[in-house]
Design a protein around this motif. Structure first.
Motif, mmCIF file in Angstrom:
data_model
loop_
_atom_site.group_PDB
_atom_site.id
_atom_site.type_symbol
_atom_site.label_atom_id
_atom_site.label_comp_id
_atom_site.label_asym_id
_atom_site.label_seq_id
_atom_site.Cartn_x
_atom_site.Cartn_y
_atom_site.Cartn_z
ATOM 1 N N SER A 1 -42.159 5.157 -5.690
ATOM 2 C CA SER A 1 -41.366 4.829 -4.506
ATOM 3 C C SER A 1 -42.227 4.537 -3.281
ATOM 4 O O SER A 1 -41.801 3.842 -2.375
ATOM 5 C CB SER A 1 -40.379 5.958 -4.199
ATOM 6 N N LYS A 2 -43.450 5.042 -3.244
ATOM 7 C CA LYS A 2 -44.339 4.819 -2.096
ATOM 8 C C LYS A 2 -45.425 3.794 -2.387
ATOM 9 O O LYS A 2 -46.334 3.595 -1.592
ATOM 10 C CB LYS A 2 -44.995 6.139 -1.697
ATOM 11 N N GLY A 3 -45.369 3.162 -3.573
ATOM 12 C CA GLY A 3 -46.362 2.153 -3.923
ATOM 13 C C GLY A 3 -46.832 2.303 -5.359
ATOM 14 O O GLY A 3 -46.416 3.213 -6.075
ATOM 15 N N ALA A 4 -47.709 1.405 -5.760
ATOM 16 C CA ALA A 4 -48.234 1.396 -7.124
ATOM 17 C C ALA A 4 -48.984 2.696 -7.425
ATOM 18 O O ALA A 4 -49.642 3.251 -6.553
ATOM 19 C CB ALA A 4 -49.151 0.199 -7.323
ATOM 20 N N GLN A 5 -48.853 3.152 -8.666
ATOM 21 C CA GLN A 5 -49.482 4.407 -9.094
ATOM 22 C C GLN A 5 -50.069 4.245 -10.490
ATOM 23 O O GLN A 5 -49.585 3.448 -11.296
ATOM 24 C CB GLN A 5 -48.441 5.532 -9.127
ATOM 25 N N PRO A 6 -51.113 5.030 -10.807
ATOM 26 C CA PRO A 6 -51.639 5.025 -12.173
ATOM 27 C C PRO A 6 -50.738 5.830 -13.103
ATOM 28 O O PRO A 6 -50.088 6.783 -12.677
ATOM 29 C CB PRO A 6 -53.010 5.695 -12.021
ATOM 30 N N VAL A 7 -50.703 5.428 -14.366
ATOM 31 C CA VAL A 7 -49.922 6.152 -15.372
ATOM 32 C C VAL A 7 -50.658 6.059 -16.704
ATOM 33 O O VAL A 7 -51.270 5.031 -17.017
ATOM 34 C CB VAL A 7 -48.483 5.591 -15.493
ATOM 35 N N GLY A 8 -50.615 7.140 -17.471
ATOM 36 C CA GLY A 8 -51.206 7.125 -18.805
ATOM 37 C C GLY A 8 -50.279 6.406 -19.769
ATOM 38 O O GLY A 8 -49.075 6.640 -19.774
ATOM 39 N N VAL A 9 -50.854 5.519 -20.585
ATOM 40 C CA VAL A 9 -50.072 4.752 -21.560
ATOM 41 C C VAL A 9 -50.631 5.038 -22.955
ATOM 42 O O VAL A 9 -51.796 4.768 -23.234
ATOM 43 C CB VAL A 9 -50.131 3.239 -21.248
ATOM 44 N N ILE A 10 -49.790 5.607 -23.814
ATOM 45 C CA ILE A 10 -50.190 5.922 -25.183
ATOM 46 C C ILE A 10 -50.309 4.617 -25.968
ATOM 47 O O ILE A 10 -49.346 3.872 -26.091
ATOM 48 C CB ILE A 10 -49.160 6.843 -25.866
#
Length: 118
Positions: free
Chosen positions: A64-73
């Protein structure tokens, strides 16, 4: 800078069949199709639920506050019925190293590949 906002409760649903998996960090923002109320839930297909699928997100991420990193299996064993959205056949085929299992723990066969258009 610290952001303060209303406390929210999230329900974690374990969709992993095994504790062993391989994930890579990707970037997501609020334009991703699976974002609901500013949050991309764990178990979402990244980047899209189609032939471009690379993997499944491992955790919820607030964008909601901008792009974020996320782990992708990109490699692992997943209980398909516990995912928030079932992967389309094309997505399952594209995620070659992700193995899907039904509620009884039986591996689901990959969808049959469609014949190429000539």
């Amino acid at each position: 800078m610290v952001y303060v906002q209303k406390s929210q409760t999230y329900q974690d649903i374990n969709f992993l069949k095994s504790q062993k998996f391989l994930s890579f960090t990707k970037q997501v923002d609020k334009t991703h199709k699976g974002v609901v109320d500013g949050v991309l839930p764990a178990g979402s297909i990244y980047p899209a639920n189609d032939e471009t699928a690379e993997g499944i997100t491992i955790n919820d991420v607030d964008v909601s506050k901008g792009a974020q990193p996320v782990g992708v299996i990109v490699s692992g064993h997943i209980l398909i019925e516990r995912l928030p959205v079932k992967p389309e056949d094309a997505a399952q085929t594209a995620m070659r190293e992700v193995k899907f299992y039904d509620a009884n723990g039986k591996m689901i066969a990959l969808p049959a590949a469609s014949a190429p258009i000539e």
